[in-house]
Design an enzyme around this catalytic site. Structure first.
Site, PDB file in Angstrom:
ATOM      1  N   ASP A   1       1.684 -26.093  16.297  1.00 21.50           N
ATOM      2  CA  ASP A   1       2.705 -26.917  16.775  1.00 21.50           C
ATOM      3  C   ASP A   1       2.769 -27.426  18.364  1.00 21.50           C
ATOM      4  O   ASP A   1       3.681 -26.717  19.147  1.00 21.50           O
ATOM      5  CB  ASP A   1       3.983 -26.221  16.204  1.00 21.50           C
ATOM      6  CG  ASP A   1       4.039 -25.918  14.939  1.00 21.50           C
ATOM      7  OD1 ASP A   1       3.262 -26.547  14.157  1.00 21.50           O
ATOM      8  OD2 ASP A   1       4.224 -24.844  14.564  1.00 21.50           O
TER       9      ASP A   1
ATOM     10  N   LYS B   1      -3.076 -23.966  11.359  1.00 25.09           N
ATOM     11  CA  LYS B   1      -2.242 -24.609  10.504  1.00 25.09           C
ATOM     12  C   LYS B   1      -1.976 -26.061  11.234  1.00 25.09           C
ATOM     13  O   LYS B   1      -1.313 -26.041  12.530  1.00 25.09           O
ATOM     14  CB  LYS B   1      -0.841 -23.918  10.432  1.00 25.09           C
ATOM     15  CG  LYS B   1       0.125 -24.668   9.498  1.00 25.09           C
ATOM     16  CD  LYS B   1       1.374 -23.983   9.057  1.00 25.09           C
ATOM     17  CE  LYS B   1       2.338 -23.739  10.358  1.00 25.09           C
ATOM     18  NZ  LYS B   1       3.079 -24.929  10.506  1.00 25.09           N
TER      19      LYS B   1
ATOM     20  N   ASP C   1      -0.032 -28.318   6.438  1.00 23.70           N
ATOM     21  CA  ASP C   1       1.295 -28.296   6.203  1.00 23.70           C
ATOM     22  C   ASP C   1       2.330 -29.174   6.244  1.00 23.70           C
ATOM     23  O   ASP C   1       2.850 -29.572   7.028  1.00 23.70           O
ATOM     24  CB  ASP C   1       2.021 -26.918   7.152  1.00 23.70           C
ATOM     25  CG  ASP C   1       3.177 -26.531   6.954  1.00 23.70           C
ATOM     26  OD1 ASP C   1       3.836 -26.620   5.623  1.00 23.70           O
ATOM     27  OD2 ASP C   1       3.939 -26.201   7.989  1.00 23.70           O
TER      28      ASP C   1
ATOM     29  N   LYS D   1       4.007 -30.324   3.174  1.00 18.09           N
ATOM     30  CA  LYS D   1       5.075 -30.057   2.243  1.00 18.09           C
ATOM     31  C   LYS D   1       5.631 -30.975   1.456  1.00 18.09           C
ATOM     32  O   LYS D   1       6.569 -31.590   1.313  1.00 18.09           O
ATOM     33  CB  LYS D   1       6.217 -29.544   3.146  1.00 18.09           C
ATOM     34  CG  LYS D   1       6.126 -28.357   3.834  1.00 18.09           C
ATOM     35  CD  LYS D   1       7.493 -27.666   4.488  1.00 18.09           C
ATOM     36  CE  LYS D   1       7.372 -26.637   5.448  1.00 18.09           C
ATOM     37  NZ  LYS D   1       6.480 -26.774   6.698  1.00 18.09           N
TER      38      LYS D   1
ATOM     39  N   HIS E   1       6.750 -33.576  -1.256  1.00 20.56           N
ATOM     40  CA  HIS E   1       7.771 -33.744  -2.366  1.00 20.56           C
ATOM     41  C   HIS E   1       8.227 -34.894  -2.559  1.00 20.56           C
ATOM     42  O   HIS E   1       8.858 -35.799  -1.837  1.00 20.56           O
ATOM     43  CB  HIS E   1       8.898 -32.916  -1.516  1.00 20.56           C
ATOM     44  CG  HIS E   1      10.008 -32.546  -2.524  1.00 20.56           C
ATOM     45  ND1 HIS E   1      11.274 -31.968  -2.097  1.00 20.56           N
ATOM     46  CD2 HIS E   1      10.243 -32.896  -3.904  1.00 20.56           C
ATOM     47  CE1 HIS E   1      12.003 -31.605  -3.209  1.00 20.56           C
ATOM     48  NE2 HIS E   1      11.634 -32.383  -4.062  1.00 20.56           N
ATOM     49  N   ASP E   2       7.870 -35.437  -3.910  1.00 16.99           N
ATOM     50  CA  ASP E   2       7.922 -36.744  -4.256  1.00 16.99           C
ATOM     51  C   ASP E   2       7.718 -36.717  -5.899  1.00 16.99           C
ATOM     52  O   ASP E   2       7.809 -35.726  -6.574  1.00 16.99           O
ATOM     53  CB  ASP E   2       7.050 -37.717  -3.673  1.00 16.99           C
ATOM     54  CG  ASP E   2       7.595 -39.109  -3.428  1.00 16.99           C
ATOM     55  OD1 ASP E   2       7.938 -39.817  -4.342  1.00 16.99           O
ATOM     56  OD2 ASP E   2       7.567 -39.558  -2.330  1.00 16.99           O
ATOM     57  N   ILE E   3       7.812 -37.879  -6.245  1.00 17.38           N
ATOM     58  CA  ILE E   3       7.431 -38.116  -7.913  1.00 17.38           C
ATOM     59  C   ILE E   3       5.993 -37.552  -8.126  1.00 17.38           C
ATOM     60  O   ILE E   3       5.004 -37.587  -7.180  1.00 17.38           O
ATOM     61  CB  ILE E   3       7.622 -39.473  -8.273  1.00 17.38           C
ATOM     62  CG1 ILE E   3       6.628 -40.544  -7.676  1.00 17.38           C
ATOM     63  CG2 ILE E   3       9.124 -40.029  -8.018  1.00 17.38           C
ATOM     64  CD1 ILE E   3       6.631 -42.022  -8.427  1.00 17.38           C
TER      65      ILE E   3
ATOM     66  N   THR F   1       2.540 -39.650  -7.161  1.00 15.00           N
ATOM     67  CA  THR F   1       2.791 -39.704  -5.608  1.00 15.00           C
ATOM     68  C   THR F   1       2.205 -38.424  -4.933  1.00 15.00           C
ATOM     69  O   THR F   1       1.135 -38.514  -4.112  1.00 15.00           O
ATOM     70  CB  THR F   1       4.084 -40.277  -4.860  1.00 15.00           C
ATOM     71  OG1 THR F   1       4.514 -41.398  -5.573  1.00 15.00           O
ATOM     72  CG2 THR F   1       3.848 -40.282  -3.465  1.00 15.00           C
TER      73      THR F   1
ATOM     74  N   THR G   1      11.975 -20.275   5.747  1.00 11.67           N
ATOM     75  CA  THR G   1      12.518 -19.063   6.568  1.00 11.67           C
ATOM     76  C   THR G   1      13.507 -19.244   7.410  1.00 11.67           C
ATOM     77  O   THR G   1      13.967 -18.323   8.017  1.00 11.67           O
ATOM     78  CB  THR G   1      11.222 -18.410   6.903  1.00 11.67           C
ATOM     79  OG1 THR G   1      10.523 -19.261   8.027  1.00 11.67           O
ATOM     80  CG2 THR G   1      10.371 -18.073   6.024  1.00 11.67           C
TER      81      THR G   1
ATOM     82  N   ARG H   1       6.693 -11.923  13.454  1.00 13.85           N
ATOM     83  CA  ARG H   1       6.610 -11.734  14.824  1.00 13.85           C
ATOM     84  C   ARG H   1       6.530 -10.292  15.140  1.00 13.85           C
ATOM     85  O   ARG H   1       6.945  -9.408  14.602  1.00 13.85           O
ATOM     86  CB  ARG H   1       8.055 -11.907  15.189  1.00 13.85           C
ATOM     87  CG  ARG H   1       8.611 -13.453  14.964  1.00 13.85           C
ATOM     88  CD  ARG H   1       7.987 -14.232  16.078  1.00 13.85           C
ATOM     89  NE  ARG H   1       8.329 -15.585  15.941  1.00 13.85           N
ATOM     90  CZ  ARG H   1       8.005 -16.717  15.292  1.00 13.85           C
ATOM     91  NH1 ARG H   1       7.098 -16.368  14.361  1.00 13.85           N
ATOM     92  NH2 ARG H   1       8.697 -17.790  15.419  1.00 13.85           N
TER      93      ARG H   1
ATOM     94  N   GLN I   1      13.265 -18.555  13.606  1.00 16.33           N
ATOM     95  CA  GLN I   1      13.211 -18.186  12.163  1.00 16.33           C
ATOM     96  C   GLN I   1      14.279 -17.146  11.952  1.00 16.33           C
ATOM     97  O   GLN I   1      14.808 -16.210  13.047  1.00 16.33           O
ATOM     98  CB  GLN I   1      11.980 -17.225  12.064  1.00 16.33           C
ATOM     99  CG  GLN I   1      10.734 -18.197  12.532  1.00 16.33           C
ATOM    100  CD  GLN I   1      10.202 -19.157  11.418  1.00 16.33           C
ATOM    101  OE1 GLN I   1      10.916 -19.283  10.511  1.00 16.33           O
ATOM    102  NE2 GLN I   1       9.139 -19.741  11.403  1.00 16.33           N
TER     103      GLN I   1
ATOM    104  N   GLY J   1       3.037 -18.558  14.983  1.00 11.69           N
ATOM    105  CA  GLY J   1       2.874 -19.629  16.032  1.00 11.69           C
ATOM    106  C   GLY J   1       3.070 -19.027  17.448  1.00 11.69           C
ATOM    107  O   GLY J   1       2.214 -18.561  18.123  1.00 11.69           O
ATOM    108  N   ARG J   2       4.393 -19.066  18.012  1.00 13.18           N
ATOM    109  CA  ARG J   2       4.566 -18.916  19.508  1.00 13.18           C
ATOM    110  C   ARG J   2       4.238 -17.297  19.934  1.00 13.18           C
ATOM    111  O   ARG J   2       3.534 -17.454  21.158  1.00 13.18           O
ATOM    112  CB  ARG J   2       6.040 -19.159  19.780  1.00 13.18           C
ATOM    113  CG  ARG J   2       6.083 -20.627  19.957  1.00 13.18           C
ATOM    114  CD  ARG J   2       7.715 -20.784  19.945  1.00 13.18           C
ATOM    115  NE  ARG J   2       8.153 -20.982  18.476  1.00 13.18           N
ATOM    116  CZ  ARG J   2       9.284 -21.676  18.189  1.00 13.18           C
ATOM    117  NH1 ARG J   2      10.059 -22.152  19.302  1.00 13.18           N
ATOM    118  NH2 ARG J   2       9.668 -21.560  17.025  1.00 13.18           N
TER     119      ARG J   2
END
Length: 235
Positions: free
Chosen positions: A13, A35, A62, A64, A66-68, A71, A121, A182, A191, A211-212
Site C-alpha cells: 500500500d 497483495k 485485492d 474486491k 462487486h457488480d452485476i 461484469t 476488518t 499485528r 484495523q 502491511g505496516r
C-alpha cells in the site's frame, strides 16, 4: 500453482511505484506473497502486477469486485489473464455473482484462487449497523462465509477473530485469508478486529495479510523473518 509455503501476504500500500519497488527488492519471493490493492492498481495498472510476478512473487489482486454477475465474471477473467495467484470479490454481491465468477474461472486450465470478502476488518458493530447489517460483525461474517462456500468460493477474507468459528463450520480445505494481523509490539492502525500472527494461525487462518508491521519496518526482511518464525512455532 506456486509451491511457496509461506502464510504471509505483504500488503503493498504505497502512493508510488518507486516506494513499492524499493520495498519489494528487500523481500524474498520464497518467504511471502504480495497483495496489490486498489490504490496501486489504479495508479500503475496491470503492467505493475506483471512486473511483480516477473520478480517471482505470487500476487493477491485485492480489488474486491462487486457488480452485476456478468461484469464481475468478466473482470475476474481479465485478472486471471495477468497470472495472479489469488483475487477477491465481495460476498455481499450475492450468490449469482459469486457463482458466475467461479464458473468463468473454472473454464481455465490454470486458474487463480477466488475468495470472497465478508465484513471488512475496519468495521465495528456500530459501523455495520449504519449500513443495515443487524447483529455483531461475527454473526454477519459467518452468514456470508456459509454463502461463499455454497457459491463455489475457495475461501473468504475475514478478521482473524472470526476464523475459529468459521473453521469449525467449513472444514480444513476452505481458505481463510485474514487481514488485521499485528505482532504484539505493532500498532493496530486503522484495523479494529486484530490478532497476533501465532494466534491467527491457531484460530484457523490460512494466510495472513500484513502491511505496516513489515512495510514500515526499519528492516522489512527481518520483520518478515520474525513473523514467519512466529507462525512456524505454532504449526
Amino acid at each position: 500453482m506456486s509451491d511457496n509455503a509461506s502464510r504471509v501476504i505483504v500488503a503493498l500500500d504505497f502512493p508510488d511505484e518507486t516506494s513499492a519497488l524499493e520495498l519489494v527488492e528487500k523481500l524474498d519471493p520464497g518467504m511471502c506473497r504480495l497483495k496489490v490493492g486498489k490504490e496501486m492498481f489504479t495508479r500503475l495498472g496491470p503492467s505493475f502486477v506483471e512486473q511483480l510476478s516477473g520478480k517471482g512473487f505470487d500476487i493477491f489482486l485485492d480489488l474486491k469486485f462487486h457488480d452485476i454477475p456478468n461484469t464481475v465474471a468478466a473482470a475476474c477473467s481479465a485478472a486471471a489473464d495477468l497470472g495472479v495467484w489469488m483475487m477477491n470479490i465481495h460476498a455481499s454481491g450475492g450468490r449469482r455473482m459469486m457463482e458466475a465468477a467461479a464458473e468463468r474461472l473454472a473454464t481455465r486450465s490454470e486458474r487463480p484462487l477466488l475468495v470472497a470478502v465478508t465484513i471488512l476488518t475496519s468495521l465495528s458493530k456500530e459501523d455495520i449497523a449504519e449500513v443495515g447489517y443487524h447483529g455483531e460483525p461475527a454473526e454477519n461474517v459467518l452468514r456470508l462465509a456459509d454463502l461463499s462456500l455454497s457459491s463455489g468460493m475457495d475461501g473468504v477474507v475475514c478478521s482473524p477473530r472470526e476464523a475459529s468459528d468459521i473453521r469449525g463450520r467449513v472444514g480444513n480445505d476452505f481458505l481463510l485469508v485474514t487481514p488485521g494481523v499485528r505482532p504484539l509490539d505493532a500498532a493496530a492502525d486503522d484495523q479494529r478486529r486484530v490478532m497476533t500472527p501465532a494466534d491467527a494461525i491457531n484460530a484457523g487462518s490460512s494466510y495472513l495479510v500484513v502491511g505496516r508491521p513489515i512495510t514500515a519496518a526499519t528492516d522489512p526482511l527481518q520483520a518478515l523473518h520474525a513473523i514467519n518464525n512466529e507462525i512456524l512455532s505454532v504449526l
